[in-house]
Design a protein around this motif. Structure first.
Motif, short mmCIF file in Angstrom:
data_model
loop_
_atom_site.label_atom_id
_atom_site.label_comp_id
_atom_site.label_asym_id
_atom_site.label_seq_id
_atom_site.Cartn_x
_atom_site.Cartn_y
_atom_site.Cartn_z
N ASN A 40 -1.87 -5.12 6.01
CA ASN A 40 -1.15 -6.31 6.42
C ASN A 40 -2.11 -7.31 7.06
OD1 ASN A 40 0.60 -8.27 7.27
ND2 ASN A 40 1.87 -6.93 8.51
N GLU A 41 -2.41 -8.37 6.32
CA GLU A 41 -3.28 -9.45 6.81
C GLU A 41 -2.48 -10.74 6.97
OE1 GLU A 41 -6.37 -9.76 3.90
OE2 GLU A 41 -7.14 -7.75 4.29
N SER A 42 -1.15 -10.64 6.99
CA SER A 42 -0.30 -11.83 6.97
C SER A 42 -0.06 -12.45 8.33
CB SER A 42 1.06 -11.47 6.36
OG SER A 42 1.80 -10.65 7.26
N GLY A 43 -0.25 -11.68 9.39
CA GLY A 43 0.07 -12.18 10.72
C GLY A 43 1.54 -12.01 11.08
N ILE A 44 2.33 -11.43 10.19
CA ILE A 44 3.74 -11.16 10.45
C ILE A 44 3.94 -9.65 10.47
CG2 ILE A 44 6.08 -11.33 9.52
CD1 ILE A 44 5.42 -14.10 8.54
N ALA A 45 4.58 -9.15 11.51
CA ALA A 45 4.82 -7.71 11.62
C ALA A 45 5.84 -7.28 10.57
CB ALA A 45 5.34 -7.38 13.02
N VAL A 46 5.54 -6.16 9.91
CA VAL A 46 6.45 -5.58 8.93
C VAL A 46 6.59 -4.09 9.24
CG1 VAL A 46 5.88 -7.24 7.12
CG2 VAL A 46 4.61 -5.11 7.27
N GLU A 47 7.64 -3.49 8.73
CA GLU A 47 7.89 -2.07 8.94
C GLU A 47 7.09 -1.26 7.92
OE1 GLU A 47 12.13 -1.10 9.40
OE2 GLU A 47 12.45 -3.28 9.34
N GLU A 48 5.82 -1.03 8.20
CA GLU A 48 4.95 -0.35 7.25
C GLU A 48 5.45 1.05 6.87
OE1 GLU A 48 0.73 -0.65 8.01
OE2 GLU A 48 0.96 -2.72 8.68
N PRO A 49 5.91 1.88 7.81
CA PRO A 49 6.41 3.20 7.40
C PRO A 49 7.58 3.11 6.42
CG PRO A 49 6.01 3.17 9.76
CD PRO A 49 5.89 1.75 9.27
N ARG A 50 8.47 2.14 6.63
CA ARG A 50 9.60 1.96 5.71
C ARG A 50 9.11 1.52 4.33
NH1 ARG A 50 13.21 -1.71 3.79
NH2 ARG A 50 15.35 -1.00 3.59
N LEU A 51 8.12 0.62 4.29
CA LEU A 51 7.57 0.20 3.01
C LEU A 51 6.91 1.37 2.29
CD1 LEU A 51 6.09 -3.32 3.82
CD2 LEU A 51 8.25 -2.77 2.68
N GLN A 52 6.23 2.23 3.02
CA GLN A 52 5.62 3.41 2.40
C GLN A 52 6.70 4.34 1.83
OE1 GLN A 52 3.02 4.63 5.68
NE2 GLN A 52 1.28 4.19 4.35
N ARG A 53 7.78 4.52 2.59
CA ARG A 53 8.88 5.36 2.08
C ARG A 53 9.50 4.75 0.83
NH1 ARG A 53 10.13 5.38 7.54
NH2 ARG A 53 12.04 4.14 7.23
N LEU A 54 9.70 3.43 0.84
CA LEU A 54 10.27 2.76 -0.33
C LEU A 54 9.35 2.91 -1.53
CD1 LEU A 54 12.24 0.93 -1.86
CD2 LEU A 54 11.08 -1.05 -0.80
N ALA A 55 8.07 2.67 -1.35
CA ALA A 55 7.13 2.78 -2.47
C ALA A 55 7.13 4.20 -3.02
CB ALA A 55 5.73 2.38 -2.02
N ALA A 56 7.10 5.19 -2.15
CA ALA A 56 7.13 6.59 -2.60
C ALA A 56 8.43 6.89 -3.33
CB ALA A 56 6.94 7.53 -1.41
N PHE A 57 9.54 6.35 -2.84
CA PHE A 57 10.84 6.55 -3.48
C PHE A 57 10.85 5.96 -4.89
CE2 PHE A 57 15.10 5.04 -4.53
CZ PHE A 57 15.84 6.21 -4.43
#
Length: 153
Positions: free
Chosen positions: A7-24
């Protein structure tokens, strides 16, 4: 599955949730568990540069996909070979505007964009009405199934 989020955007995101979504999504599409995926979140300037360089289109965009090994969805009885799926690049600043226009929150919009980008990496497109119906239907089904799984956590 290896899902690397940068994440180089400067906006906080829910990285663990994105990892779970990608894996799903990868699991749902019967992609080999040793497959690698990169997810980058960048600001408007960075995505605009990529948009111009790779798509020859001006201005920032919401998501870009860069396939590597041209993997395609597998089947229950035959996963894809292991490999490097590619990179999905998302711009949260553009996503935020789209989320407001669509009437939902930023995490939901980023989930839509990640799923959309991953489907492009797996060979889906929306250039024709039939392709669009297939891709957006699959995208909707994946997101609904993931949301149900997340509620059950």
């Amino acid at each position: 599955m290896s899902v690397e989020i940068n994440n180089e955007s400067g906006i906080a995101v829910e990285e663990p949730r994105l990892q779970r979504l990608a894996a799903f999504v990868l699991e749902s599409m019967h992609v080999h568990p040793d497959t690698e995926l990169g997810v980058m979140l960048v600001d408007e300037s960075a995505i605009e540069q990529l948009h111009v360089q790779w798509m020859e289109e001006p201005g920032p965009t919401d998501v870009l996909s860069f396939p590597m090994d041209e993997l395609r969805p597998g089947r229950v009885d035959a996963q894809t070979p292991a490999g490097l799926l590619g990179d999905v690049v998302i711009c949260p600043q553009v996503a935020e505007l789209q989320a407001e226009a669509a009437g939902h929150d930023l995490p939901q919009e980023i989930s839509v964009l990640l799923t959309h980008g991953m489907l492009h990496l797996l060979g889906f497109d929306h250039a024709t009405p039939d392709e669009e119906a297939e891709m957006f239907g699959l995208q909707r089904d994946l997101l609904l199934s993931f949301a149900m799984r997340e509620r059950g956590r």
